[in-house]
Design an enzyme around this catalytic site. Structure first.
Site, PDB file in Angstrom:
ATOM      1  N   LYS A 177       0.838  -1.205   0.000  1.00  0.00           N
ATOM      2  CA  LYS A 177       0.000   0.000   0.000  1.00  0.00           C
ATOM      3  C   LYS A 177       0.876   1.261   0.000  1.00  0.00           C
ATOM      4  O   LYS A 177       0.607   2.222  -0.726  1.00  0.00           O
ATOM      5  CB  LYS A 177      -0.926  -0.007   1.221  1.00  0.00           C
ATOM      6  CG  LYS A 177      -1.704   1.274   1.460  1.00  0.00           C
ATOM      7  CD  LYS A 177      -2.782   1.515   0.407  1.00  0.00           C
ATOM      8  CE  LYS A 177      -3.442   2.884   0.567  1.00  0.00           C
ATOM      9  NZ  LYS A 177      -4.711   2.878   1.234  1.00  0.00           N
ATOM     10  N   LEU A 178       1.952   1.245   0.798  1.00  0.00           N
ATOM     11  CA  LEU A 178       2.847   2.407   0.824  1.00  0.00           C
ATOM     12  C   LEU A 178       3.563   2.563  -0.516  1.00  0.00           C
ATOM     13  O   LEU A 178       3.771   3.680  -0.998  1.00  0.00           O
ATOM     14  CB  LEU A 178       3.851   2.280   1.975  1.00  0.00           C
ATOM     15  CG  LEU A 178       3.242   2.267   3.390  1.00  0.00           C
ATOM     16  CD1 LEU A 178       4.345   2.162   4.438  1.00  0.00           C
ATOM     17  CD2 LEU A 178       2.376   3.501   3.648  1.00  0.00           C
TER      18      LEU A 178
END
Lengths: 296, 296
Positions: A177-178
């Site tokens: 996600k990052l």
């Protein structure tokens, strides 16, 4: 109400904008939805649509088949897991906890280990997409956790989205996600630098956006951000504060992994000096900041 | 041969990979193509397909309706314009010169002023896309020049591509081209940093690329670069040397315009230390460099 899903019961912990959209979608699919939110008044839209509201996480979880958390940060997740009448105080009975938020991967992995020790294995499934995607079932999930736990969570995730991507053990979902939000940042920052150059020379930004959209670089993100820039529409959807937080986490995670990131730190240095108030704006405002006020 | 285009005659100066693809496309559409290249042997594929090869630019230009240049740099364009038997020594007779290369915008604007003074108004139309796009007529042109000159060049550009985007006066097209290649750079560099983070934690890169492709960030560029990364295929299409040159020009142009770019300089600092040999590789190799060797 769809009979097909009759009997599927979700406990939803956290009724912010995303949690509410997800809960409404499941109600529409015929699920039973039991909700808990720290500020009880925020459960109103879900109650109006047929959800039951509960006084504690443990009470919401009792009798649910799946338990999902959609919270702002790891501190909130920890409190609702291990606090008085928290999720972990309810009998697990073979159930898992599916967390849909964005966290620092190492913190999430640590929390997951504690949750598992308390009988509640954790599956992380941070989302790609907006409230609109949540309402329309077009989210993708970046999933981390043990294979069996992820399989167990899959019926819930497939009801909520159109993609379930299992990337590895606990922490993998939030790492991905990052990484994805790094790409959001470089695309927004890059488009801002590009438009700033065009504007400095008085060029037709709309023609440039057309060419970009016709090229092999085309992306729905550029189309959306370009239109918001042309319209001067920076109504908050994803705040610069949230983008900055995710980029800072990505940067720290990369440095801690022995990498030498270049673009993530450049974006962090760009965002850090903004005032708190400026960071409350939509991330499309970054383009306007870099490019100056729109001329169209 | 299409009768519709019968009688359309192009002088094509520069028969590298792109020039050749463009010339072959026009021959296929029934145009007459007259070519000049400094190394005459490179005209062979076009001659084989029906083009006529000429000993000097002036001779190629004589009798052509349109004149297009596809050269490596501004020095080559200047030499072929103003050298012995150069383009400018041929009678213009109302014609314009259409340059399809990528140049430093201020240099191109200066060259254009000189060409106009010599009777040859210049239209700049740098291209988005690859040799594949050139062959299939799917290029977009980022066009700069006076309105009347651009209109005059349009039949040629529409025969070669599917988008003609007029951005402003001379220099505007190349400014936009550099802005677009900044986005190529940030996307390639960002994807490299993202994959490096995934690999450092042993995550499934192919699942991440699937999620990216399903998200609102999806782009043909990510799909293409991701696949080349997974395949370990870095056959040269657009070299890192060319990407670095364009990014350096973009950075210099932005700084000279009074802007404070952040991502362009970060990318330049990333590329500058690479060896000449390393820079000869395809720009997709940047992702592999950042991410380490592919594991799939």
């Amino acid at each position: 109400m769809s009979r097909r899903n009759a009997g599927k019961r979700l406990a939803l912990i956290g009724c912010g904008a995303m949690g509410t959209a997800l809960g409404l979608r499941l109600l529409g699919l015929g699920w039973e939805v039991r909700v808990y939110n720290r500020s009880p008044e925020r459960t109103a839209p879900l109650r109006d649509a047929g959800a039951s509201a509960h006084a504690t996480p443990a009470e919401a979880v009792a009798g649910a088949d799946w338990v999902a958390t959609v919270l702002t940060d790891s501190a909130a997740l920890r409190a609702l897991l291990f606090g008085d009448n928290g999720i972990a105080s309810a009998p697990a009975a073979g159930r898992r906890l599916v967390d849909l938020g964005t966290h620092q991967p190492t913190q999430l992995a640590a929390l997951g280990a504690e949750a598992a020790a308390a009988g509640w294995p954790l599956v992380e499934a941070p989302m790609t997409g907006s409230v609109h995607d949540a309402s329309h079932g077009t989210l993708h999930f970046l999933v981390g956790g043990a294979e069996a736990d992820v399989e167990w969570a899959s019926p819930l995730l497939w009801a909520l989205g159109r993609g379930v991507h299992h990337l590895g053990g606990l922490g993998a979902g939030n790492t991905a996600k990052l990484a994805l939000n790094l790409l959001v940042g470089v695309m927004a920052g890059g488009l801002g630098e590009a438009i700033a150059l065009l504007r400095a020379h008085g060029l037709a930004v709309d023609s440039f956006l057309d060419a970009l959209d016709g090229s092999g670089l085309a992306s729905p993100l550029y189309r959306r951000l370009g239109q918001r820039y042309l319209d001067g529409d920076h109504a908050p959807r994803f705040s610069l504060a949230n983008l900055e937080k995710d980029l800072r986490w990505e940067c720290e995670h990369a440095l801690a992994s022995g990498l030498q990131p270049r673009l993530a730190p450049a974006l962090c240095r760009l965002l850090a000096p903004l005032s708190e108030e400026a960071k409350r704006r939509d991330y499309s405002a970054l383009i306007a900041d870099l490019a100056g006020a729109p001329s169209c």
